[in-house]
Design a protein around this motif. Structure first.
Motif, PDB file in Angstrom:
ATOM      1  N   GLN A   1       5.795 -24.307 -33.175  1.00  0.00           N
ATOM      2  CA  GLN A   1       6.401 -22.977 -33.000  1.00  0.00           C
ATOM      3  C   GLN A   1       7.900 -23.054 -33.241  1.00  0.00           C
ATOM      4  OE1 GLN A   1       7.310 -20.544 -29.155  1.00  0.00           O
ATOM      5  NE2 GLN A   1       5.209 -20.014 -29.765  1.00  0.00           N
TER       6      GLN A   1
ATOM      7  N   GLN B   1      -4.274 -21.898 -27.926  1.00  0.00           N
ATOM      8  CA  GLN B   1      -3.190 -22.836 -28.199  1.00  0.00           C
ATOM      9  C   GLN B   1      -2.842 -23.566 -26.906  1.00  0.00           C
ATOM     10  OE1 GLN B   1       0.054 -20.543 -29.763  1.00  0.00           O
ATOM     11  NE2 GLN B   1      -1.018 -19.989 -31.645  1.00  0.00           N
TER      12      GLN B   1
ATOM     13  N   GLU C   1       0.521 -23.661 -38.380  1.00  0.00           N
ATOM     14  CA  GLU C   1      -0.460 -24.672 -38.006  1.00  0.00           C
ATOM     15  C   GLU C   1      -1.359 -25.017 -39.188  1.00  0.00           C
ATOM     16  OE1 GLU C   1      -4.127 -22.505 -35.856  1.00  0.00           O
ATOM     17  OE2 GLU C   1      -2.200 -22.136 -34.860  1.00  0.00           O
TER      18      GLU C   1
ATOM     19  N   ASP D   1       8.716 -15.355 -32.213  1.00  0.00           N
ATOM     20  CA  ASP D   1       7.992 -16.619 -32.351  1.00  0.00           C
ATOM     21  C   ASP D   1       7.401 -16.703 -33.754  1.00  0.00           C
ATOM     22  OD1 ASP D   1       8.525 -17.276 -29.748  1.00  0.00           O
ATOM     23  OD2 ASP D   1       6.560 -16.671 -28.976  1.00  0.00           O
TER      24      ASP D   1
ATOM     25  N   GLY E   1      -0.119 -27.455 -34.471  1.00  0.00           N
ATOM     26  CA  GLY E   1       0.845 -26.424 -34.834  1.00  0.00           C
ATOM     27  C   GLY E   1       2.228 -26.676 -34.267  1.00  0.00           C
TER      28      GLY E   1
ATOM     29  N   ASP F   1       4.743 -19.225 -35.670  1.00  0.00           N
ATOM     30  CA  ASP F   1       3.789 -20.320 -35.501  1.00  0.00           C
ATOM     31  C   ASP F   1       3.258 -20.758 -36.863  1.00  0.00           C
ATOM     32  OD1 ASP F   1       4.116 -19.891 -32.799  1.00  0.00           O
ATOM     33  OD2 ASP F   1       2.263 -18.743 -32.563  1.00  0.00           O
TER      34      ASP F   1
ATOM     35  N   TYR G   1      -0.109 -26.131 -25.382  1.00  0.00           N
ATOM     36  CA  TYR G   1       1.210 -26.666 -25.727  1.00  0.00           C
ATOM     37  C   TYR G   1       1.418 -28.048 -25.118  1.00  0.00           C
ATOM     38  CZ  TYR G   1       2.846 -22.655 -28.268  1.00  0.00           C
ATOM     39  OH  TYR G   1       3.000 -21.694 -29.240  1.00  0.00           O
TER      40      TYR G   1
END
Length: 300
Positions: free
Chosen positions: A299, A262, A134, A130, A297, A132, A264
């Motif tokens: 991903q 976070q 942001e 992953d 953010g 990320d 989603y």
């Protein structure tokens, strides 16, 4: 005089594993990214008798998944009682961590199946990494050391921005671990009447990051901390008659620790809220600030 002891000789049945499959995917793999995993694993082979749940069964078979750890099934869902060639188990998904497993079947005599390609079973993530990224708003508030508040007449720096990059290659059922970089910038200014002061304050920190997915990975709790630098840039006093002080430009060691959540919106887009504490070691001050923040953010 010779005495005799009676004993019974029974036939041993060596189990054979010919396939291990996850019916949800019809293959020998569980992907932890998927939200509808049920932990049901189907085994086919020969001499697959029921386990001994009473400690009295003469013919029985013990089953377990083995890698660096051993995982036993929770319960039996179905069994081919006539031919003993198929059995279906339910496993606890919370105990199936990432790795390559072999399904072992062992009969009452100790004979067991082989750890070959037929008994292989994999637990993995489809998306093993992953990334990320942001960016958003932060508002540093000075908690201790009065040097900056004395000259700026405030402990709050509202003209601020922050951003973070996270690289998360270590993913397990107990959470994700990785590295990251976090930076923030604040514009400093104050008009005291007899003078004005302005300048810039920047921080950048390398971070160790731990993330805990919750609620089917719709929410992720993050803890992070690390070290970096604080940059006091071009901080200048301006006096009447175009008289200015020498600019302050200095780099100091600093440390950062924070917590964020976070949330989603979809599989990629998320919002993040949290707070960081940063402590700066400078020869003229030991600056401590708390930085509440809100970000958007993505991903990758």
């Amino acid at each position: 005089m010779t005495s005799y002891d009676e004993f019974t000789v029974r036939q041993a049945y060596k189990p054979e594993i010919r396939s291990v499959s996850y019916p949800l995917y019809m293959r020998n793999t569980i992907y932890l990214d998927d939200l509808d995993n049920d932990g049901i694993i189907e085994i086919t082979g020969r001499n697959l008798f029921l386990p001994d749940e009473t400690d009295r069964a003469i013919v029985h078979t013990k089953y377990y998944l083995k890698s660096s750890r051993t995982v036993y099934p929770l319960k039996i869902l179905s069994h081919d009682e006539i031919r003993n060639r198929k059995i279906v188990f339910l496993f606890d998904m919370k105990k199936l961590d990432v790795g390559k497993y072999h399904l072992f079947a062992q009969d009452a005599s100790g004979l067991h199946s082989e750890d070959d390609s037929d008994s292989e079973f994999f637990v993995k993530f489809k998306k093993w990494l992953d990334i990320d990224i942001e960016a958003g708003y932060t508002c540093p508030v000075v908690l201790h050391d009065e040097t900056l508040p004395e000259y700026l007449s405030t402990k709050v720096f509202p003209l601020s921005l922050q951003g973070k990059f996270a690289f998360m290659p270590f993913k397990h059922v107990w959470g994700y671990m990785g590295l990251g970089i976090r930076g923030n910038y604040s514009r400093l200014s104050y008009d005291a009447g007899s003078y004005t002061i302005d300048g810039n304050l920047g921080m950048i920190h390398g971070l160790f990051i731990y993330q805990l997915p919750l609620f089917k990975r719709r929410l992720i709790l993050e803890l992070h901390g690390g070290a970096g630098i604080t940059y006091f840039n071009n901080i200048v006093f301006h006096f009447p008659h175009n008289i200015n002080s020498d600019p302050l430009n200095t780099i100091s060691l600093s440390f950062d620790a924070g917590l964020s959540v976070q949330i989603y919106i979809n599989k990629r887009l998320y919002t993040a809220i949290g707070a960081d504490y940063a402590f700066t070691l400078n020869k003229d001050m030991n600056l401590g600030v708390i930085m509440p923040q809100a970000s958007i953010g993505w991903q990758f």
